[in-house]
Design an enzyme around this catalytic site. Structure first.
Site, PDB file in Angstrom:
ATOM      1  CE  LYS A  92      -3.281   2.993   0.666  1.00 17.67           C
ATOM      2  NZ  LYS A  92      -4.216   3.341  -0.436  1.00 17.67           N
ATOM      3  CG  MET A 122      -9.266   3.333  -0.161  1.00 11.29           C
ATOM      4  SD  MET A 122     -10.687   2.554   0.601  1.00 11.29           S
ATOM      5  CE  MET A 122      -9.856   1.650   1.908  1.00 11.29           C
ATOM      6  N   GLY A 123      -8.295   7.605   1.024  1.00  8.40           N
ATOM      7  CA  GLY A 123      -7.596   8.711   1.685  1.00  8.40           C
ATOM      8  C   GLY A 123      -6.217   8.329   2.208  1.00  8.40           C
ATOM      9  CB  CYS A 158      -3.127   9.403  -4.012  1.00 10.82           C
ATOM     10  SG  CYS A 158      -4.520   9.122  -2.887  1.00 10.82           S
ATOM     11  CG  ASN A 162      -9.438   8.926  -3.539  1.00  9.30           C
ATOM     12  OD1 ASN A 162     -10.162   9.550  -4.304  1.00  9.30           O
ATOM     13  ND2 ASN A 162      -9.138   7.647  -3.697  1.00  9.30           N
ATOM     14  CE  LYS A 217      -1.568   2.588  -9.990  1.00  4.92           C
ATOM     15  NZ  LYS A 217      -1.780   1.966  -8.657  1.00  4.92           N
ATOM     16  N   GLY A 240     -12.190  -1.019 -11.950  1.00  7.13           N
ATOM     17  CA  GLY A 240     -12.949  -2.158 -12.433  1.00  7.13           C
ATOM     18  C   GLY A 240     -13.186  -2.115 -13.936  1.00  7.13           C
ATOM     19  N   GLY A 250      -6.107  -1.893 -14.570  1.00  3.64           N
ATOM     20  CA  GLY A 250      -7.368  -1.198 -14.867  1.00  3.64           C
ATOM     21  C   GLY A 250      -8.277  -2.108 -15.663  1.00  3.64           C
ATOM     22  N   GLY A 251      -9.342  -2.572 -15.011  1.00  7.41           N
ATOM     23  CA  GLY A 251     -10.369  -3.319 -15.726  1.00  7.41           C
ATOM     24  C   GLY A 251     -10.085  -4.783 -15.966  1.00  7.41           C
ATOM     25  N   GLY A 300      -6.925  -4.817  -9.191  1.00  8.96           N
ATOM     26  CA  GLY A 300      -7.382  -4.132  -7.976  1.00  8.96           C
ATOM     27  C   GLY A 300      -8.777  -4.558  -7.581  1.00  8.96           C
TER      28      GLY A 300
HETATM   29  O1  LIG Z   1      -7.469   6.662  -1.544  1.00  5.45           O
HETATM   30  C1  LIG Z   1      -6.408   6.022  -1.662  1.00  5.45           C
HETATM   31  O2  LIG Z   1      -5.700   5.644  -0.702  1.00  5.45           O
HETATM   32  C2  LIG Z   1      -5.990   5.752  -3.054  1.00  5.45           C
HETATM   33  N1  LIG Z   1      -6.980   5.380  -3.912  1.00  5.45           N
HETATM   34  C3  LIG Z   1      -6.739   5.191  -5.248  1.00  5.45           C
HETATM   35  O3  LIG Z   1      -7.638   4.846  -6.034  1.00  5.45           O
HETATM   36  N2  LIG Z   1      -5.488   5.380  -5.731  1.00  5.45           N
HETATM   37  C4  LIG Z   1      -4.462   5.753  -4.920  1.00  5.45           C
HETATM   38  O4  LIG Z   1      -3.311   5.923  -5.422  1.00  5.45           O
HETATM   39  C5  LIG Z   1      -4.711   5.935  -3.520  1.00  5.45           C
HETATM   40  I1  LIG Z   1      -3.134   6.415  -2.293  1.00  5.45           I
END
Ligand SMILES: O=C(O)c1[nH]c(=O)[nH]c(=O)c1I
Length: 312
Positions: A44, A72-73, A131, A133, A165, A223, A250-251, A272
């Site tokens: 993670k 998720m944040g 990220c 989020n 990424k 998805g 992805g997908g 994922g």
């Molecule tokens: O919200 C997340 O933790 C998160 N969620 C994502 O969809 N991609 C990311 O790179 C991350 I760091």
């Protein structure tokens, strides 16, 4: 058939592994990936300090069944947890270990990279620029000059082959601009495309309410519904990054989408949403499905058709 591949100099017995963020925040989850049919595993994304992340509900599969939404944040145990895991990891194991870093600032990324470089471990570092989020933190992947500046600092520090990424891009000019930046850094060995399609909104018809709690329901989409954007990003960067590799994500829900990712140019394939929903047993299923497709088409190894997508 031979599903093996090499990424940034590390050998994977098969092309599959988890998308960072899924089944990889805690050691028990990583152990389950080690025991699964995956070819590798990635942790993670880590920040300097431990993070709880956003309030729940913060991940849901979409009722339509075509994907997922998450905000998720950046919940994670803090980078030292993953550094300790990397110190204890058995590198004679057939699976290479990838470490995802997503510092909240360049200074934090520098501190985390320096700690890993100091430890001098065989794990491969991947810097997450995408990220979507963290409230108030626009992602670097969409600020190309800032991403370039970060790489100018981080690439020389990392020295060894590493990856980044990337978020999905939707404009040819952006593929060109990002590739021009990536091609500046010799040890930037691969790009992982794509991260979730940022800031989608899922709304429930009956309750007339957003599905997830954070950010008024805005979250990254994953998805099957993002497959075609993912294939485009994999192929766009495959065409634009000579001598470098692309990890496709992805997908991918079956061997079919994995085959298409490799055809588009992917050297490895991450999963994922489907992993989140099905669990690590999924890797055995998807390996079998890809094998069957390859056998039907007469391919003996993934090398034979990687990047060979035809055009009209
Ligand atoms: O919200 C997340 O933790 C998160 N969620 C994502 O969809 N991609 C990311 O790179 C991350 I760091």
């Amino acid at each position: 058939v031979d599903l093996s591949t090499t990424i940034a100099g590390a050998h994977l017995d098969n092309v599959f592994f988890n998308a960072s963020g899924v089944w990889c925040q805690h050691e028990e989850e990583l152990q389950a990936l080690l025991e699964s049919g995956s070819g590798s595993l990635i942790t993670k994304s880590a920040t300097y300090e431990h993070r709880e992340g956003n309030p729940s509900p913060r991940y849901l599969p979409l009722p339509s069944g075509i994907g997922s939404i998450n905000s998720m944040g950046l919940p994670n145990e803090g980078y030292e947890y993953y550094l300790n895991y990397a110190r204890k990891f058995d590198y004679t194991h057939a699976k290479p270990l990838f470490i995802s870093l997503s510092g909240l600032s360049l200074a934090d990324n520098v501190k985390m990279v320096e700690a890993f470089v100091q430890a001098n471990l065989p794990c491969i570092l991947e810097v997450n620029f995408s990220c979507p989020n963290v409230p108030g933190k626009p992602q670097l992947g969409y600020d190309i000059d800032a991403m370039d500046a970060a790489l100018a600092t981080l690439a020389p520090l990392i020295k060894k082959p590493f990856g980044i990424k990337l978020p999905p891009y939707f404009d040819i000019a952006h593929f060109d601009q990002v590739a021009a930046v990536v091609n500046k850094y010799d040890n930037l060995a691969y790009v992982t495309c794509i991260n979730s399609v940022g800031n989608g909104l899922a709304i429930d018809l009956d309750t007339e309410t957003a599905l997830i709690k954070p950010k008024d329901g805005f979250g990254g989409l994953g998805g099957l519904m993002v497959l075609n954007t993912a294939l485009a990003n994999v192929n766009a960067f495959y065409r634009r990054l000579p001598g470098k590799q692309v990890i496709g994500v992805g997908g991918v829900v079956s061997g079919k989408e994995a085959f298409l990712h490799i055809l588009a140019g992917a050297s490895a394939v991450q999963i994922g949403t489907q992993l989140k929903e099905e669990g690590p047993a999924m890797f055995d299923r998807i390996k079998k499905e890809l094998t069957e497709i390859m056998e039907k088409k007469g391919y003996k190894s993934v090398e034979e058709f990687r990047g060979k997508v035809k055009t009209l």
